[in-house]
Design a protein around this motif. Structure first.
Motif, PDB file in Angstrom:
ATOM      1  N   GLU A  19       0.851  -1.192   0.000  1.00  0.00           N
ATOM      2  CA  GLU A  19       0.000   0.000   0.000  1.00  0.00           C
ATOM      3  C   GLU A  19       0.886   1.242   0.000  1.00  0.00           C
ATOM      4  OE1 GLU A  19      -3.274   2.194   2.852  1.00  0.00           O
ATOM      5  OE2 GLU A  19      -2.950   0.045   3.046  1.00  0.00           O
ATOM      6  N   ILE A  20       0.517   2.193  -0.813  1.00  0.00           N
ATOM      7  CA  ILE A  20       1.234   3.467  -0.868  1.00  0.00           C
ATOM      8  C   ILE A  20       0.211   4.590  -0.833  1.00  0.00           C
ATOM      9  CG2 ILE A  20       2.730   4.975  -2.236  1.00  0.00           C
ATOM     10  CD1 ILE A  20       3.942   2.474  -3.506  1.00  0.00           C
ATOM     11  N   ASP A  21       0.323   5.449   0.163  1.00  0.00           N
ATOM     12  CA  ASP A  21      -0.509   6.644   0.255  1.00  0.00           C
ATOM     13  C   ASP A  21       0.356   7.822  -0.172  1.00  0.00           C
ATOM     14  OD1 ASP A  21      -2.921   5.513   1.501  1.00  0.00           O
ATOM     15  OD2 ASP A  21      -1.573   5.110   3.182  1.00  0.00           O
ATOM     16  N   VAL A  22      -0.158   8.607  -1.088  1.00  0.00           N
ATOM     17  CA  VAL A  22       0.605   9.731  -1.631  1.00  0.00           C
ATOM     18  C   VAL A  22      -0.133  11.024  -1.333  1.00  0.00           C
ATOM     19  CG1 VAL A  22       1.578  10.748  -3.715  1.00  0.00           C
ATOM     20  CG2 VAL A  22       1.476   8.266  -3.487  1.00  0.00           C
ATOM     21  N   ILE A  23       0.573  11.967  -0.730  1.00  0.00           N
ATOM     22  CA  ILE A  23      -0.010  13.279  -0.440  1.00  0.00           C
ATOM     23  C   ILE A  23       0.912  14.354  -0.984  1.00  0.00           C
ATOM     24  CG2 ILE A  23      -0.595  14.936   1.364  1.00  0.00           C
ATOM     25  CD1 ILE A  23      -1.461  12.660   3.110  1.00  0.00           C
ATOM     26  N   ASP A  24       0.313  15.263  -1.721  1.00  0.00           N
ATOM     27  CA  ASP A  24       1.014  16.475  -2.144  1.00  0.00           C
ATOM     28  C   ASP A  24       0.454  17.598  -1.278  1.00  0.00           C
ATOM     29  OD1 ASP A  24       1.914  18.818  -3.386  1.00  0.00           O
ATOM     30  OD2 ASP A  24       1.908  17.874  -5.359  1.00  0.00           O
ATOM     31  N   PRO A  25       1.214  18.085  -0.310  1.00  0.00           N
ATOM     32  CA  PRO A  25       0.677  19.064   0.642  1.00  0.00           C
ATOM     33  C   PRO A  25       0.232  20.379   0.002  1.00  0.00           C
ATOM     34  CG  PRO A  25       3.028  18.823   0.964  1.00  0.00           C
ATOM     35  CD  PRO A  25       2.603  17.771  -0.020  1.00  0.00           C
ATOM     36  N   ARG A  26       0.630  20.622  -1.226  1.00  0.00           N
ATOM     37  CA  ARG A  26       0.174  21.841  -1.908  1.00  0.00           C
ATOM     38  C   ARG A  26      -1.313  21.759  -2.217  1.00  0.00           C
ATOM     39  NH1 ARG A  26       4.000  21.641  -6.899  1.00  0.00           N
ATOM     40  NH2 ARG A  26       3.309  19.491  -6.669  1.00  0.00           N
ATOM     41  N   TYR A  27      -1.843  20.536  -2.324  1.00  0.00           N
ATOM     42  CA  TYR A  27      -3.242  20.347  -2.698  1.00  0.00           C
ATOM     43  C   TYR A  27      -4.054  19.610  -1.637  1.00  0.00           C
ATOM     44  CZ  TYR A  27      -0.958  21.450  -7.055  1.00  0.00           C
ATOM     45  OH  TYR A  27      -0.187  22.054  -8.024  1.00  0.00           O
ATOM     46  N   TYR A  28      -3.444  19.280  -0.515  1.00  0.00           N
ATOM     47  CA  TYR A  28      -4.132  18.554   0.556  1.00  0.00           C
ATOM     48  C   TYR A  28      -4.330  19.514   1.722  1.00  0.00           C
ATOM     49  CZ  TYR A  28      -5.218  14.803   3.833  1.00  0.00           C
ATOM     50  OH  TYR A  28      -5.834  13.987   4.727  1.00  0.00           O
ATOM     51  N   SER A  29      -5.572  19.804   2.055  1.00  0.00           N
ATOM     52  CA  SER A  29      -5.832  20.826   3.077  1.00  0.00           C
ATOM     53  C   SER A  29      -6.140  20.256   4.454  1.00  0.00           C
ATOM     54  CB  SER A  29      -6.992  21.721   2.627  1.00  0.00           C
ATOM     55  OG  SER A  29      -8.157  20.947   2.439  1.00  0.00           O
ATOM     56  N   ASP A  30      -6.392  18.953   4.575  1.00  0.00           N
ATOM     57  CA  ASP A  30      -6.662  18.352   5.877  1.00  0.00           C
ATOM     58  C   ASP A  30      -5.364  18.183   6.662  1.00  0.00           C
ATOM     59  OD1 ASP A  30      -9.361  18.218   5.351  1.00  0.00           O
ATOM     60  OD2 ASP A  30      -9.274  16.152   4.634  1.00  0.00           O
ATOM     61  N   SER A  31      -5.496  17.741   7.901  1.00  0.00           N
ATOM     62  CA  SER A  31      -4.333  17.539   8.766  1.00  0.00           C
ATOM     63  C   SER A  31      -3.525  16.327   8.312  1.00  0.00           C
ATOM     64  CB  SER A  31      -4.784  17.327  10.210  1.00  0.00           C
ATOM     65  OG  SER A  31      -3.716  16.871  11.001  1.00  0.00           O
ATOM     66  N   ILE A  32      -2.270  16.541   8.022  1.00  0.00           N
ATOM     67  CA  ILE A  32      -1.388  15.451   7.617  1.00  0.00           C
ATOM     68  C   ILE A  32      -1.080  14.559   8.819  1.00  0.00           C
ATOM     69  CG2 ILE A  32       0.912  14.909   6.731  1.00  0.00           C
ATOM     70  CD1 ILE A  32       0.628  17.538   5.061  1.00  0.00           C
ATOM     71  N   VAL A  33      -0.956  15.151   9.984  1.00  0.00           N
ATOM     72  CA  VAL A  33      -0.722  14.372  11.206  1.00  0.00           C
ATOM     73  C   VAL A  33      -1.908  13.446  11.454  1.00  0.00           C
ATOM     74  CG1 VAL A  33      -0.433  14.511  13.701  1.00  0.00           C
ATOM     75  CG2 VAL A  33       0.805  16.093  12.224  1.00  0.00           C
ATOM     76  N   ARG A  34      -3.112  13.960  11.320  1.00  0.00           N
ATOM     77  CA  ARG A  34      -4.316  13.136  11.513  1.00  0.00           C
ATOM     78  C   ARG A  34      -4.362  12.000  10.488  1.00  0.00           C
ATOM     79  NH1 ARG A  34      -8.658  16.342  10.201  1.00  0.00           N
ATOM     80  NH2 ARG A  34      -8.056  17.645  11.946  1.00  0.00           N
ATOM     81  N   PHE A  35      -4.034  12.301   9.247  1.00  0.00           N
ATOM     82  CA  PHE A  35      -4.030  11.283   8.198  1.00  0.00           C
ATOM     83  C   PHE A  35      -3.075  10.145   8.547  1.00  0.00           C
ATOM     84  CE2 PHE A  35      -2.537   9.310   4.329  1.00  0.00           C
ATOM     85  CZ  PHE A  35      -3.706   9.117   3.599  1.00  0.00           C
TER      86      PHE A  35
END
Length: 66
Positions: A19-35
């Motif tokens: 499994e690979i989860d990919v986040i680009d913080p420029r386009y992700y507005s929710d909490s990355i810590v929570r994710f």
């Protein structure tokens, strides 16, 4: 965590991880810590162009708590 420079590398990682989860913080507005907590993520790879990493204001949110 990535910027657009990582897009070419991600397909090579799919053989090695179930499994690979990919986040680009420029386009992700929710909490990355929570994710990361909700998905029980224990390891994280940051794939960034060095200039982007040091200049992108969205990278600062990586340490934000909920």
């Amino acid at each position: 965590m990535k910027d657009s420079y990582a897009n070419c590398l991600i397909p090579f990682l799919t053989e090695h991880f179930s499994e690979i989860d990919v986040i680009d913080p420029r386009y992700y507005s929710d909490s990355i810590v929570r994710f990361t907590k909700e998905h029980a993520i224990s390891d994280m790879l940051l794939l960034y162009n060095a200039n982007t990493f040091f200049e992108d204001a969205s990278v600062v949110r990586l340490g934000d708590e909920e």
